[in-house]
Design a protein around this motif. Structure first.
Motif, PDB file in Angstrom:
ATOM      1  N   ALA A 102      -2.275   5.359  -7.126  1.00  0.00           N
ATOM      2  CA  ALA A 102      -3.657   5.405  -6.633  1.00  0.00           C
ATOM      3  C   ALA A 102      -4.128   3.995  -6.290  1.00  0.00           C
ATOM      4  O   ALA A 102      -4.786   3.771  -5.272  1.00  0.00           O
ATOM      5  N   GLU A 103      -3.744   3.048  -7.125  1.00  0.00           N
ATOM      6  CA  GLU A 103      -4.156   1.666  -6.900  1.00  0.00           C
ATOM      7  C   GLU A 103      -3.477   1.096  -5.642  1.00  0.00           C
ATOM      8  O   GLU A 103      -4.138   0.556  -4.758  1.00  0.00           O
ATOM      9  N   SER A 104      -2.159   1.261  -5.573  1.00  0.00           N
ATOM     10  CA  SER A 104      -1.438   0.694  -4.419  1.00  0.00           C
ATOM     11  C   SER A 104      -1.889   1.318  -3.108  1.00  0.00           C
ATOM     12  O   SER A 104      -2.056   0.624  -2.107  1.00  0.00           O
ATOM     13  N   ILE A 105      -2.081   2.633  -3.110  1.00  0.00           N
ATOM     14  CA  ILE A 105      -2.450   3.304  -1.858  1.00  0.00           C
ATOM     15  C   ILE A 105      -3.839   2.853  -1.405  1.00  0.00           C
ATOM     16  O   ILE A 105      -4.048   2.512  -0.246  1.00  0.00           O
ATOM     17  N   SER A 106      -4.785   2.828  -2.341  1.00  0.00           N
ATOM     18  CA  SER A 106      -6.141   2.472  -1.906  1.00  0.00           C
ATOM     19  C   SER A 106      -6.230   0.995  -1.529  1.00  0.00           C
ATOM     20  O   SER A 106      -7.043   0.623  -0.707  1.00  0.00           O
ATOM     21  N   GLU A 107      -5.373   0.179  -2.096  1.00  0.00           N
ATOM     22  CA  GLU A 107      -5.439  -1.249  -1.768  1.00  0.00           C
ATOM     23  C   GLU A 107      -4.786  -1.597  -0.444  1.00  0.00           C
ATOM     24  O   GLU A 107      -5.124  -2.606   0.159  1.00  0.00           O
ATOM     25  N   SER A 108      -3.828  -0.788  -0.015  1.00  0.00           N
ATOM     26  CA  SER A 108      -3.062  -1.284   1.127  1.00  0.00           C
ATOM     27  C   SER A 108      -2.867  -0.290   2.264  1.00  0.00           C
ATOM     28  O   SER A 108      -2.147  -0.595   3.196  1.00  0.00           O
ATOM     29  N   SER A 109      -3.480   0.879   2.207  1.00  0.00           N
ATOM     30  CA  SER A 109      -3.282   1.814   3.310  1.00  0.00           C
ATOM     31  C   SER A 109      -3.889   1.263   4.590  1.00  0.00           C
ATOM     32  O   SER A 109      -4.791   0.433   4.561  1.00  0.00           O
ATOM     33  N   LYS A 110      -3.396   1.802   5.692  1.00  0.00           N
ATOM     34  CA  LYS A 110      -3.797   1.287   6.992  1.00  0.00           C
ATOM     35  C   LYS A 110      -5.222   1.701   7.352  1.00  0.00           C
ATOM     36  O   LYS A 110      -5.966   0.957   7.961  1.00  0.00           O
ATOM     37  N   CYS A 111      -5.604   2.939   6.995  1.00  0.00           N
ATOM     38  CA  CYS A 111      -6.946   3.376   7.371  1.00  0.00           C
ATOM     39  C   CYS A 111      -7.689   3.941   6.168  1.00  0.00           C
ATOM     40  O   CYS A 111      -7.168   4.000   5.061  1.00  0.00           O
TER      41      CYS A 111
ATOM     42  N   LEU B 194      -9.521   6.755  -4.400  1.00  0.00           N
ATOM     43  CA  LEU B 194     -10.574   6.076  -5.181  1.00  0.00           C
ATOM     44  C   LEU B 194     -11.193   6.964  -6.266  1.00  0.00           C
ATOM     45  O   LEU B 194     -11.261   6.565  -7.432  1.00  0.00           O
ATOM     46  N   PRO B 195     -11.624   8.201  -5.930  1.00  0.00           N
ATOM     47  CA  PRO B 195     -12.194   9.027  -6.999  1.00  0.00           C
ATOM     48  C   PRO B 195     -11.166   9.414  -8.067  1.00  0.00           C
ATOM     49  O   PRO B 195     -11.533   9.622  -9.225  1.00  0.00           O
TER      50      PRO B 195
END
Lengths: 655, 345
Positions: A113-122, A130-131
Motif C-alpha cells: 500500500a505504501e509503495s503503490i501510493s508513493e510511486s504510481s504514475k497516476c 491510501l484508505p
C-alpha cells in the motif's frame, strides 16, 4: 445528517468508536448524506481521501476488499506497481475475507500500500491504497483477526464509482483524463472519439465553454490548470485541417421512433445527435435561419467562427437529422401538432427574450435602444444594428454584455462603454473575456446603475445613471449595491443596449396539458430524466434551467435523449446509479482546492497565441489561434490523470 | 540554465531537462527499465523514482523536468523499497525461462533483478490469462514475458508513426495487442526496443546466444538509404541483425527487409560465380570470362544494330554513386539514353 462513528477523510481522524453518542465528535472535512437513493442508507464511504464509517455493522476488511477490487478494475495497466500491486492487495484481502488469512498478509498489505501510493504514475494508484493504509492503522484488530484464521466474512452490499475532479465538474461528464491522455500520446482521432461519445460539438465547446473542469483541475494546486478547453478545440481543428470525415458510432435501438425537437441550439442538437445514433427519426424546428440557437445569436464570430458551428451541426444532419429553419413552433406549427405526430417532443428553444431593466424610457421605442440579444443577432447576421449610432452604452455584467461591447468595435463604433451596478469582482462574465475587453479599451463604469433613457426626437441621446455602493450581501452571497444619493450623471450616447439577462418565451405551451412552469418562466422537469409531467414532452437547456452554460444545455440534451430512447423502447424512466453518485459528489467533494499534492510543480500552462488588441478589435477574425500539435501534446503531458474511486456500503432500509 | 543538486553535487542544465537527463550529465546512475533514449519518457516502470527535498511525493526522474534550486536524492531506503517492489511485482508472474530465452544475457529485467539481488518474492497473484494476440511470421510475442513497459507501443507510434499495437483491457488483465493488423509492417522496431524477451525474432530462435555472436557493423544493401546495422555472425553464418540506438542515418531503426532479410547471405541457392549459357544450359564461369563475353557481345550488337539496341536497367539496391556511374557508362561508353531504374517500374 446522521452521526459518524469513524472518519479519516482528508487526513482528519475522528474516532467515536469508544464514545457514548452524546460525546461524538463531528468530522469537519466530510459530510455524508444519509441516503444514496431512496430506501438505501449509506453505512460507510471509502475513497481517495480516507474512510467514513457510520456504523460498526460494516466489516472494514470486506469494505477494503471491495474498494481495492474496484481500484484494480479501473487500473489502466500503464504502470507496474498499480497494475500488479493492487491485484496482489485485492487478492490478499479476498483471501482474508474467505477466512484464509495469514499472519504475513498484514506486512504485505502495509508495504505494498505504501509503495503503490508513493510511486504510481497516476492518481488511481496514488489515492487507491491510501484508505487501506488508514484501515490498517486504525482497525488493526479487525485485520489481525482476519489474518489469523478468523471466520469467513459475509460480503456486504456496495456501490463503486470511478470519477475525477474535472470529469465530475463537467456537466456532461466528459472523460477528460482519457481524451487528454490520447492527445499526449498523439492519438488525436481517438481523443475526439472519446469526446463524441457524449458531445457532438467539440469545436464549439472547445472555444466557448465556461470550463468548470478547469476550475476543478487538481493541477491548479501545483501550478496552473490544464488548458482542457483548448485541447478539445485542438483535436476538433486537427480533424478539420486534415479534411477527415468524423466517424460516429451508430447503434440502432431495438425499437425506433420519431422525435420532434424545438430549437437547434446546443441542447437540441446534442439531443438529436444521441437519438440519431440510436436510429430514431429526428426533426428539429428552428425559429432562426441558422443553427446554434443562443450560441449562434449570442456568441460573436471572433470567439466562435460561424463555419465551426455550422460544420458541426451539418455533421449531425448527416446522421439523418432533419432541420426546418425559419419555423417557429407556436406560430408556424403548433406544439400540439408535434405532440400528436411524434413519439416524443423535446423542447429546447432557449431564453431569447431580453429582461427588462425597469428604467424610464425603455419601452418607448426610441431609435438606438436595442436589446442585447437583438444587437448580437443583427451583428452576427452581418448587419450593423443602427449605423447612425457611434457611441454605445451596454448595461450588464454577463457574457452577453461583454460580447455586445466587444462587437461594437467590430461594427465600427469607436466609443464603447459598459455599465455595471457592482464591481469587477462580482461580474459574472468570464474573467478572460473581461480581460480581453479591457485590452480592447472598453470603458467600464462599475458601481453604476441606469435610471433613465434620455431621448430627443425619438432618438437615444444619453443614459442617465446613478452611482452605487456595496452594502450587505444578498441571497446570492454577493454584496447588494445601493444607490448613492445625489450622484446622478449622464453618459452621452446614441445607442443603449440592455444586456442584463434573458427570459423565456412560453407562448408555445398554450393548449398543452401537464407541462408546468415556474415563476421564473422555466419549464418543470424531472431532474434525472428531463421529462415533464406530460410523459411525451421533455425539456432541457436554457428554457428549463434559465440562462446558463452551453455545456449544461448539451448535458440536458443528452439526458433527454437517453430517456426519450427509453420511453420509445417501453423501458422505465428512472434515475441511474450514476445520477445518485452525482448527487453524492455534490456533498462529498471530488475536488479539494486545499489539497496539498506534494509533487514538484512549476510547469506553466501553454498560452494560445492571440491577435493583438489593436488589430483584432476592428475585425471578426478569430482572436485566439489554436495549439500546434507539439504544443497540444506538451500541454496534455501536464495532466496528472486524477482518476479516483469511491465505494459506499449501503443497506436496504425498510422505511 | 537551471541549477540543482543531485546527491549534493551541483548540476547546471538547460530548462526543460528531466531529472534523469540531468543525473546522467552528472554521471549519477538512476536505474531505469522503460526509459529509452529515442522515445518520449513513458514512466511505466517507476524504477527511476527519486526524492526531492521538501517535496512529499517521490517523483519519476524520467518524466519530471528540473526546477531551479531543487535538491534531488537519487537513492534512499524508501526509494530502494519502491524499486525493489516494482521488480518484485514484475516477478510475481514473470517466467524464469531465462535459459531458453533469446534475450538471456542482454535482458534489462535480468540485469536489474541481479543488481537489486532479489532472491525471493513474497507477493502472489494468479497468472493472468493472456493470449498471444500479437505476432507476425517474423515477430513472436511471448505474453508471459511481457512486463508491459510500453516501449514497443510507444516506438510503433512515435518512431514509425504507425500505432499498430496498443495496450487493451484494464488492470491486471490488460495486455499488448495489435489494434490494426493491416497497419503492421513487421518492421521489428518493437522488438528492437523490447527490454526483455517478450518480442523476439522468429527466424533466429535457438541459433545463438547473444554473447557468443560477433557483431559486424555494415551498411544495409537493400536500398540507397545507407542504414547502419550489425550482422550477428556465428561460425561464419549470419544469424540475426541488430542495430545500435541512435547510430547512423537510421538512428537504429530498420525496415522489414533490413532487419529480417538476411537469410539470402548464407542461402544454398545463392549464386556465387557467374553463369554462362552454353548449348542451352548455364555453366559456371570465371568473372574474367563472363565480363569479356559481355563486352564482346555489347560491342558486336552496337556495331550491327547501333547503341539504341541496348538498354540498361539499374537496381534500387545500388547506392546513388553506383547508379550515377551506371548511367554514365550507358551514355558515355555504350552511347544510349536507354537507361532506367527498377524503382520507377
Amino acid at each position: 445528517m446522521a452521526e459518524i462513528l469513524f472518519s479519516s477523510w482528508g487526513g482528519e481522524v475522528v474516532d467515536n468508536r469508544s464514545k457514548e453518542p452524546q460525546e461524538y465528535e463531528t468530522a469537519s472535512k466530510v459530510s455524508l448524506p444519509e441516503y444514496f437513493q431512496q430506501n438505501e442508507e449509506i453505512k460507510a464511504l471509502i475513497g481517495w481521501y480516507g474512510i467514513v464509517l457510520r456504523t460498526s455493522e460494516v466489516n472494514i476488511v470486506d469494505l477494503c476488499r471491495t474498494y481495492m477490487e474496484a481500484i484494480q478494475e479501473k487500473s489502466c495497466g500503464k504502470c507496474f506497481l498499480c497494475r500488479i500491486g493492487t491485484k496482489v492487495i485485492a487478492d490478499t484481502l479476498g483471501r482474508m475475507c474467505r477466512g484464509k488469512g495469514r499472519q504475513a498478509d498484514l506486512e504485505i498489505l502495509a508495504r505494498l500500500a505504501e509503495s503503490i501510493s508513493e510511486s504510481s504514475k497516476c492518481n488511481i494508484g496514488q489515492s487507491g491504497p491510501l484508505p487501506l493504509r488508514h484501515a490498517l492503522e486504525y482497525f488493526a484488530d479487525d485485520f489481525a483477526l482476519a489474518a489469523n484464521g478468523g471466520a469467513a466474512i459475509p460480503a456486504g452490499t456496495y456501490r463503486s464509482k470511478l470519477t475525477a475532479p474535472c470529469m465530475d465538474a463537467c456537466p456532461i461528464h466528459l472523460d477528460i483524463p482519457t481524451y487528454v491522455e490520447c492527445i499526449k500520446e498523439g492519438k488525436f482521432q481517438e481523443s475526439l472519439d472519446v469526446i463524441r461519445e457524449r458531445l457532438p460539438l467539440p469545436g464549439v465547446v472547445g472555444r466557448v465553454c465556461v470550463r468548470p473542469c478547469e476550475e476543478h483541475c487538481r493541477r491548479t494546486n501545483l501550478d496552473e490548470p490544464i488548458s482542457i478547453k483548448f485541447l478539445k478545440r485542438f483535436v476538433s481543428d486537427y480533424e478539420l485541417e486534415k479534411n477527415k470525415e468524423p466517424h460516429y458510432l451508430v447503434e440502432a435501438a431495438e425499437k425506433t421512433g420519431s422525435v420532434a425537437i424545438v430549437g437547434a441550439g446546443p441542447a437540441g442538437v446534442t439531443c438529436a445527435y444521441h437519438l440519431a445514433r440510436k436510429g430514431h427519426q429526428v426533426t428539429i424546428y428552428e425559429k432562426l435561419g441558422e443553427p446554434g440557437g443562443m450560441s449562434a445569436v449570442g456568441i460573436p464570430d471572433y470567439r466562435l467562427p460561424r463555419q465551426i458551428l455550422r460544420g458541426e451541426v451539418e455533421q449531425v444532419q448527416k446522421l439523418g437529422v432533419t432541420i426546418h429553419y425559419d419555423t417557429q413552433v407556436g406560430k408556424d406549427i403548433k406544439l400540439s401538432q408535434l405532440e400528436a405526430d411524434n413519439d416524443a417532443v423535446f423542447i429546447a428553444h432557449g431564453a431569447h427574450l431580453s429582461s427588462a431593466m425597469r428604467v424610464e424610457g425603455e419601452n418607448d421605442g426610441y431609435k438606438g435602444f436595442i436589446t442585447g440579444v437583438q444587437y448580437l443577432l443583427d451583428i452576427n447576421l452581418g448587419k450593423d444594428p443602427y449605423p447612425e449610432g457611434k457611441k454605445v452604452v451596454v448595461v450588464g455584467g454577463g457574457n452577453v454584455a461583454i460580447d455586445c461591447v466587444r462587437c461594437s468595435f467590430r461594427v465600427n463604433k469607436p466609443d464603447v462603454n459598459l455599465v455595471y451596478r457592482r464591481t469587477r469582482n462580482e461580474m459574472p462574465a468570464d474573467e478572460v473575456e473581461i480581460h480581453d475587453a479591457e485590452e480592447e479599451k472598453v470603458v467600464f463604469h462599475y458601481l453604476t446603475q441606469p435610471i433613465k433613457v434620455i431621448a430627443e426626437n425619438g432618438k437615444v441621446v444619453g443614459l442617465q445613471c446613478i452611482k452605487m455602493e456595496l452594502g450587505e450581501p444578498d441571497e446570492s452571497g454577493r454584496r447588494r449595491p445601493v444607490p448613492v444619493e445625489g450622484s446622478e450623471f449622464i453618459i452621452d450616447c446614441d445607442i443603449v443596449v440592455p444586456a442584463i439577462g434573458q427570459t423565456i418565451d412560453l407562448s408555445m405551451l398554450e393548449g398543452i396539458d401537464k407541462v408546468e412552469t415556474t415563476r421564473w418562466n422555466t419549464i418543470v422537469v424531472n431532474e434525472f430524466t428531463k421529462q415533464t409531467e406530460n410523459p411525451k414532452i421533455f425539456c432541457a437547456g436554457d428554457c428549463q434551467t434559465s440562462p446558463g452554460a452551453l455545456i449544461t444545455a448539451c448535458a440536458g440534451g443528452r439526458t433527454a435523449a437517453i430517456n426519450i430512447d427509453k420511453l420509445i423502447n417501453g423501458l422505465n424512466l428512472e434515475a441511474a446509479e450514476d445520477d445518485y453518485f452525482d448527487k453524492l459528489f455534490d456533498v462529498v467533494k471530488v475536488y479539494d482546492p486545499a489539497e496539498d499534492i506534494g509533487f514538484l510543480g512549476g510547469r506553466a500552462r501553454y498560452q494560445l497565441e492571440m491577435l493583438p488588441p489593436d488589430t483584432r478589435k476592428w475585425t471578426f477574425d478569430e482572436v485566439e489561434k489554436g495549439f500546434s500539435p507539439q504544443e497540444a501534446m506538451a500541454e496534455a503531458d501536464r495532466c496528472l490523470r486524477c482518476y479516483r474511486v469511491a465505494t459506499i456500503a449501503v443497506t436496504e432500509a425498510t422505511s | 540554465m537551471v541549477t540543482l543538486t543531485i546527491d549534493g553535487k551541483e548540476v547546471k542544465v538547460p530548462q526543460g531537462t528531466t531529472i534523469l537527463a540531468a543525473a546522467r550529465t552528472a554521471g549519477i546512475r538512476i536505474p531505469t527499465l522503460c526509459y529509452h533514449g529515442r522515445l518520449d519518457p513513458i514512466g511505466s516502470c517507476r524504477m527511476c523514482v527519486v526524492e526531492i527535498e521538501g517535496i512529499a511525493h517521490p517523483m519519476a526522474a524520467c518524466t519530471t523536468p528540473v526546477e531551479e534550486g531543487i535538491a534531488v536524492i537519487s537513492n534512499s531506503d524508501r526509494i530502494q523499497r519502491i524499486r525493489e517492489d516494482s521488480l518484485k511485482l514484475i516477478l510475481v508472474n514473470h517466467p524464469l525461462d531465462c535459459p531458453i530465452c533469446d534475450k538471456g544475457g542482454e535482458c534489462l529485467l535480468q540485469d536489474l533483478v541481479y543488481e537489486f539481488g532479489i532472491d525471493k518474492v513474497e507477493y502472489q497473484a494468479p497468472k493472468p490469462a493472456r493470449e498471444s494476440l500479437y505476432a507476425t511470421p517474423l515477430i513472436r510475442y511471448w505474453p508471459d514475458r511481457c512486463v508491459m513497459c510500453l516501449r514497443c507501443v510507444t516506438a510503433c507510434r512515435e518512431i514509425k508513426g504507425i500505432g499498430a499495437i496498443e495496450i487493451k483491457g484494464e488492470g491486471y488483465g490488460s495486455q499488448v495487442v495489435v489494434i490494426d493488423a493491416e497497419k503492421c509492417q513487421s518492421c521489428g522496431e518493437c522488438l528492437s526496443v523490447c527490454p526483455t524477451g517478450a518480442l523476439t525474432e522468429n527466424l533466429s530462435r535457438f541459433k545463438g546466444r547473444p554473447w557468443l555472436v560477433e557483431r559486424v557493423p555494415t551498411t544495409c544493401t537493400y536500398c540507397g538509404c545507407g542504414c547502419q546495422l550489425e550482422l550477428n555472425v556465428q561460425n561464419n553464418r549470419v544469424i540475426g541483425v541488430t542495430t545500435q540506438e541512435g547510430k547512423g542515418v537510421n538512428l537504429g531503426s530498420l525496415c522489414v527487409k533490413g532487419r529480417f532479410g538476411y537469410e539470402f547471405i548464407g542461402s544454398d541457392e545463392r549464386l556465387t560465380t557467374p553463369l554462362i549459357k552454353k548449348d542451352g544450359e548455364f555453366k559456371e564461369a570465371s568473372w574474367e570470362e563472363a565480363l569479356t563475353l559481355v563486352a564482346e557481345r555489347f560491342g558486336a550488337i552496337k556495331e550491327e544494330f547501333g547503341p539504341d539496341a541496348i538498354g540498361g536497367l539499374s537496381s534500387a539496391r545500388c547506392t546513388n554513386e553506383e547508379n550515377y556511374l551506371f548511367q554514365k557508362f550507358m551514355r558515355g561508353v555504350i552511347g544510349t539514353n536507354n537507361v532506367d531504374h527498377c524503382a520507377r517500374l
